[in-house]
Design an enzyme around this catalytic site. Sequence first.
Site, PDB file in Angstrom:
ATOM      1  N   ASP A  54      39.862  39.104  34.491  1.00 15.18           N
ATOM      2  CA  ASP A  54      39.854  37.715  34.946  1.00 15.18           C
ATOM      3  C   ASP A  54      38.419  37.250  35.196  1.00 15.18           C
ATOM      4  OD1 ASP A  54      39.520  39.337  37.183  1.00 15.18           O
ATOM      5  OD2 ASP A  54      41.620  39.134  37.726  1.00 15.18           O
ATOM      6  N   ASP A  56      36.496  35.195  37.785  1.00 17.42           N
ATOM      7  CA  ASP A  56      36.489  34.486  39.065  1.00 17.42           C
ATOM      8  C   ASP A  56      35.187  33.715  39.224  1.00 17.42           C
ATOM      9  OD1 ASP A  56      38.906  35.680  39.525  1.00 17.42           O
ATOM     10  OD2 ASP A  56      38.080  37.319  40.734  1.00 17.42           O
ATOM     11  N   ASP A 125      32.775  44.190  48.628  1.00 14.97           N
ATOM     12  CA  ASP A 125      32.948  45.617  48.939  1.00 14.97           C
ATOM     13  C   ASP A 125      31.806  46.517  48.446  1.00 14.97           C
ATOM     14  OD1 ASP A 125      33.824  45.142  46.346  1.00 14.97           O
ATOM     15  OD2 ASP A 125      35.804  46.047  46.607  1.00 14.97           O
TER      16      ASP A 125
HETATM   17  P1  ATP Z   1      39.652  44.376  38.748  1.00 11.15           P
HETATM   18  O1  ATP Z   1      38.957  44.534  37.435  1.00 11.15           O
HETATM   19  O2  ATP Z   1      40.584  45.506  39.062  1.00 11.15           O
HETATM   20  O3  ATP Z   1      40.266  43.019  38.950  1.00 11.15           O
HETATM   21  P2  ATP Z   1      37.808  43.453  40.722  1.00 11.15           P
HETATM   22  O4  ATP Z   1      36.535  44.008  41.278  1.00 11.15           O
HETATM   23  O5  ATP Z   1      37.682  42.170  39.958  1.00 11.15           O
HETATM   24  O6  ATP Z   1      38.465  44.558  39.832  1.00 11.15           O
HETATM   25  P3  ATP Z   1      39.598  42.026  42.440  1.00 11.15           P
HETATM   26  O7  ATP Z   1      40.676  42.560  43.315  1.00 11.15           O
HETATM   27  O8  ATP Z   1      39.941  41.116  41.327  1.00 11.15           O
HETATM   28  O9  ATP Z   1      38.830  43.311  41.897  1.00 11.15           O
HETATM   29  O10 ATP Z   1      38.540  41.354  43.405  1.00 11.15           O
HETATM   30  C1  ATP Z   1      37.531  40.441  42.957  1.00 11.15           C
HETATM   31  C2  ATP Z   1      36.258  40.637  43.764  1.00 11.15           C
HETATM   32  O11 ATP Z   1      36.515  40.376  45.152  1.00 11.15           O
HETATM   33  C3  ATP Z   1      35.666  42.043  43.741  1.00 11.15           C
HETATM   34  O12 ATP Z   1      34.857  42.246  42.604  1.00 11.15           O
HETATM   35  C4  ATP Z   1      34.885  42.086  45.031  1.00 11.15           C
HETATM   36  O13 ATP Z   1      33.640  41.430  44.901  1.00 11.15           O
HETATM   37  C5  ATP Z   1      35.748  41.244  45.970  1.00 11.15           C
HETATM   38  N1  ATP Z   1      36.687  42.107  46.742  1.00 11.15           N
HETATM   39  C6  ATP Z   1      37.918  42.530  46.360  1.00 11.15           C
HETATM   40  N2  ATP Z   1      38.507  43.274  47.305  1.00 11.15           N
HETATM   41  C7  ATP Z   1      37.623  43.330  48.330  1.00 11.15           C
HETATM   42  C8  ATP Z   1      37.647  43.936  49.632  1.00 11.15           C
HETATM   43  N3  ATP Z   1      38.690  44.647  50.014  1.00 11.15           N
HETATM   44  N4  ATP Z   1      36.555  43.770  50.420  1.00 11.15           N
HETATM   45  C9  ATP Z   1      35.486  43.036  50.016  1.00 11.15           C
HETATM   46  N5  ATP Z   1      35.417  42.442  48.818  1.00 11.15           N
HETATM   47  C10 ATP Z   1      36.453  42.567  47.980  1.00 11.15           C
HETATM   48 MG    MG Z   2      39.390  41.039  39.234  1.00 12.83          MG
END
Ligand code: ATP
Ligand code: MG
Length: 416
Positions: A54, A56, A125
């Site tokens: 995705d 964002d 995170d």
């Molecule tokens: P994926 O490819 O699995 O979607 P992702 O890193 O994009 O991995 P998401 O759950 O979509 O994970 O979260 C988007 C963003 O939000 C992360 O890249 C991170 O910057 C932030 N984020 C997600 N979860 C947390 C958390 N528990 N604490 C702090 N920041 C978070």
């Molecule tokens: Mg993501």
Amino acid sequence: MSQRIYSFEEHQLCMKKVDSDALYVMKKLRTAGYIAYLVGGSVRDLLLHKNPKDFDICTSAQPEEIKKIFRNCILVGRRFRLAHIRFGKKILEVSTFRSGDNDLDELIVRDNKWGTAKEDALRRDFTINALFYDSDSQSIIDYIGGFEDIKKQVLRTIGQPFIRFRQDPVRMLRMLKFQARFGFTIDDSSHIALLECRQEIMKSSPARILEELLRMLESKASEPFFRLLAEHGFMHLLMPSIGNFLDSKDAEEVFSFLKEIDNYFMESDYINLSRAVLLTALVFPILEKKIYTHYVNRDIILHLGQINEEVHELLDEIFRPFINLSRRLRTSLQSILVSQYRITPFDSKKSKRIRIPQDPDFMQAMQFFEIRCTLEPALKVVWEQWNHALTNPISNKRRRRKKKVKTDEAPSSSTT
Ligand code: ATP
Ligand code: MG
């Protein structure tokens, strides 16, 4: 740490790889006078030459202001107010820069104070997840050293790892998820904190944990992920029965199913395995072991009703301690597991007759059985028989009708 800006020459992130609707949204926000960047997983994945799931976007515009700019926008979330902008089936998530308190040593319950771009990066995170991509200047903005960490393949929490894991223990699972997905190493202090804080995971919301686990089952890296979860003691905490099984000599049975699922997803991005089928991979080897040890090896033949009971008990044992499955997911999981013994019954007389059950989850059971066939090719012939019966419903119906006529005739003949 001071802000660093990387130019295209340094980062080589190709703008053509960025979703065109995301570029459009960012441009429109900028034209309206706001800051707008691509953020998080998509920037990380593009730098790693992977396809992001995705795209964002993060902006200085507040949710109501975003809504005024885009007609196809709805605001969602009570705790985190977010804008969802719809393009056909695709939804782009646009969030306002927020600040967080990285030094607060307790579980976070609220996280919705607006902030600056820098504050937004620091509340994330891991360093590798805190990069911004500015599509206007084609530059990467890095407040925390994430760019270097991606190059060095290191996973590091932002701020004090003990505090950051206690604030939100799901971050520990996320750290292992990125290790499994990218093969990065966890930096020493984050690793020590992860081992010491693991008990904290029990304070997280079971729904969030289940969501992370299910997403990992769909990630093409479920096998290394569940290995890491088991090695770090999380399986014992979250699903003790599976944790115990993964400590036993039969553990590889589970991992070979997970590997097979990963292969399925790797073969095509369009593979559709339901979450119930994916969870079955975790449970089926344990069920098999139970059924063989308690019954088959003692020459006790089980009928479907008893198997249904055994499955029910096992699912309670696995999921009751912490994770609560929704009723829908639990029903499908139960049905897929029981149907495995409908497809290959223990009673050899029954295996000669194929009767398609009126079960809405039966096709999912067949999908799981197909995965079993890749691990156990001798089963393939059974799969073909069932598949033939399923794809030739007429001959199957005819057979059933003939049988019905026979049974209808039976009482009249007995009265004569
Ligand atoms: P994926 O490819 O699995 O979607 P992702 O890193 O994009 O991995 P998401 O759950 O979509 O994970 O979260 C988007 C963003 O939000 C992360 O890249 C991170 O910057 C932030 N984020 C997600 N979860 C947390 C958390 N528990 N604490 C702090 N920041 C978070
Ligand atoms: Mg993501």
